[in-house]
Design a protein around this motif. Structure first.
Motif, short mmCIF file in Angstrom:
data_model
loop_
_atom_site.label_atom_id
_atom_site.label_comp_id
_atom_site.label_asym_id
_atom_site.label_seq_id
_atom_site.Cartn_x
_atom_site.Cartn_y
_atom_site.Cartn_z
N TYR A 251 0.83 -1.20 0.00
CA TYR A 251 0.00 0.00 0.00
C TYR A 251 0.86 1.25 0.00
N ARG A 252 1.96 1.21 0.72
CA ARG A 252 2.85 2.37 0.74
C ARG A 252 3.46 2.64 -0.63
N THR A 253 3.64 1.58 -1.43
CA THR A 253 4.26 1.78 -2.75
C THR A 253 3.32 2.46 -3.74
N ILE A 254 2.01 2.34 -3.54
CA ILE A 254 1.10 2.96 -4.51
C ILE A 254 0.83 4.43 -4.18
N LEU A 255 1.05 4.84 -2.94
CA LEU A 255 0.71 6.21 -2.55
C LEU A 255 1.49 7.27 -3.32
N PRO A 256 2.80 7.08 -3.59
CA PRO A 256 3.51 8.11 -4.36
C PRO A 256 3.01 8.23 -5.81
N ARG A 257 2.31 7.23 -6.29
CA ARG A 257 1.83 7.23 -7.68
C ARG A 257 0.48 7.89 -7.84
N VAL A 258 -0.17 8.25 -6.72
CA VAL A 258 -1.51 8.82 -6.79
C VAL A 258 -1.47 10.22 -7.39
N ASP A 259 -2.30 10.45 -8.41
CA ASP A 259 -2.49 11.78 -8.97
C ASP A 259 -3.83 11.81 -9.69
N VAL A 260 -4.10 12.87 -10.43
CA VAL A 260 -5.40 13.02 -11.10
C VAL A 260 -5.64 11.88 -12.08
N LYS A 261 -4.61 11.47 -12.81
CA LYS A 261 -4.76 10.41 -13.80
C LYS A 261 -4.74 9.02 -13.18
N ASN A 262 -4.21 8.92 -11.99
CA ASN A 262 -4.14 7.63 -11.28
C ASN A 262 -4.73 7.79 -9.89
N PRO A 263 -6.06 7.92 -9.78
CA PRO A 263 -6.67 8.11 -8.47
C PRO A 263 -6.47 6.89 -7.58
N LEU A 264 -6.59 7.12 -6.30
CA LEU A 264 -6.31 6.07 -5.32
C LEU A 264 -7.15 4.83 -5.54
#
Length: 381
Positions: free
Chosen positions: A261-274
């Motif tokens: 879960y920690r690895t996906i948090l830096p990838r969150v943005d408008v195009k890649n919502p949580l």
């Protein structure tokens, strides 16, 4: 349901378990409680251990409290006799319908086999000490439980049991404690282990703490928005409960897959919502995971629907004409982000004004925005 379900009937627990061992696991097992040789709690505990993906239901007219409390761990649902066929059918069908939307079989099995949720270590220590204190009261215990997401979910789950026969399901820890009794909660926590202390990686604890703060804040905002929309006080309390429980799916993911879960948090943005990253990584987003658990535990369908579709309300069945869904969606879209990621964008849904207009809530958005920006919009507990 003969044309839709394959059903098998057995005269005893050992007979049913022997058939399952020989033929493989089933989707659902419904057991009586009081049976000779092996009672229902023992049967379901065996199924939980050997076949965790099976949904486990007690259907019984037996009302001895000490026996009923033994089913809290192994049973997902306790249904009291007499039980209508429609009630039994719905209790089985609802969680299975949500489970089908999860693409990862391992996740489905893990959720069904889950016995309880992890609590913050500090709060866990407080509740144990308070329950052992001779000065403990329903109010003092409820105040501690209300600060923890997992404890709140577990206690409210208990009051959904048909054994307690509540006219209106409890929406707050204090209501739940008054319904089941302080002595019962003391027995469940100190004797049976209703609550569980978080014991994951130290690096995961800050995420759990941030999630708890966010859930408490979201609960207050849901209650405030409901009141601002003209909802009665009782519905506003249910909205508070909905906000508090809306992210138990995130709690499950942090507990079971904290590093991932920690690895996906830096990838969150408008195009890649949580929610999209959760779906791609784990086979289900936090809303669906939470809704599945809440449905499995017998929470009201309107609350379950709100949790499942809060990010995309137009995807809800029957158009999503559900005030809890509208309020939770508004609170998530307008309120602060969960603070799990370093960015705000992508960690909350975009406000769906078209949906809110369709369900008659769009006119309240200006008042909602004013409330959200106010520091005094936490609601009451």
């Amino acid at each position: 349901m003969a044309g839709q379900w394959d059903t098998f009937f057995f005269a005893s627990g050992p007979e049913a378990l022997a058939w399952i061992d020989a033929n493989g696991p089933v989707d659902v097992i419904v057991s009586d409680m009081r049976m000779p040789g092996m009672d229902g709690a023992q049967v379901l505990e065996t199924v939980r251990r050997d076949h965790p993906a099976t949904v486990r239901v007690i259907l019984s007219g037996y009302a001895e409290e000490s026996a009923i409390l033994r089913t809290v761990g192994p049973a997902h649902l306790y249904l009291a006799k007499p039980c209508t066929p429609a009630a039994l059918q719905q209790a089985i069908a609802r969680p299975l319908a949500l489970r089908e939307r999860m693409t990862d079989p391992g996740l489905r099995s893990a959720l069904t086999g889950l016995s309880n949720l992890p609590s913050l270590p500090a709060v866990y220590g407080e509740i144990e000490a308070e329950l052992r204190s001779p000065l403990a009261s329903a109010r003092s215990v409820a105040a501690i439980i209300a600060r923890d997401l997992a404890m709140t979910a577990e206690l409210l789950r208990l009051t959904n049991s048909a054994y307690f026969s509540l006219g209106t399901p409890a929406a707050t820890p204090l209501q739940a404690l008054r319904a089941v009794g302080l002595e019962t909660v003391q027995t469940l926590v100190l004797g049976i282990g209703l609550f569980r202390q978080f014991s994951g990686r130290p690096g995961d604890l800050p995420m759990l703490e941030a999630l708890t703060r966010f859930s408490l804040d979201l609960a207050g905002r849901c209650e405030a928005l409901a009141l601002a929309s003209g909802a009665p006080a009782e519905l506003a309390k249910v909205a508070h409960c909905t906000g508090m429980l809306s992210h138990i799916g995130t709690l499950v993911l942090i507990d079971a897959h904290g590093a991932a879960y920690r690895t996906i948090l830096p990838r969150v943005d408008v195009k890649n919502p949580l929610d999209r990253l959760e779906q791609e990584t784990f086979g289900a987003a936090h809303g669906l995971i939470g809704a599945y658990l809440l449905g499995l535990w017998g929470f009201a369908p309107s609350l379950v629907e709100a949790v499942a579709h809060a990010w995309h309300p137009r995807e809800a069945p029957a158009g999503g004409d559900n005030p809890l869904l509208g309020v939770l969606h508004g609170a998530l879209a307008l309120g602060p982000a969960p603070l799990l990621a370093s960015t705000v964008e992508g960690t909350r849904p975009a406000l769906d004004r078209a949906y809110l207009a369709r369900v008659g809530l769009d006119s309240h958005v200006p008042a909602w925005q004013a409330l959200i920006s106010s520091p005094c919009s936490k609601g009451t507990r």
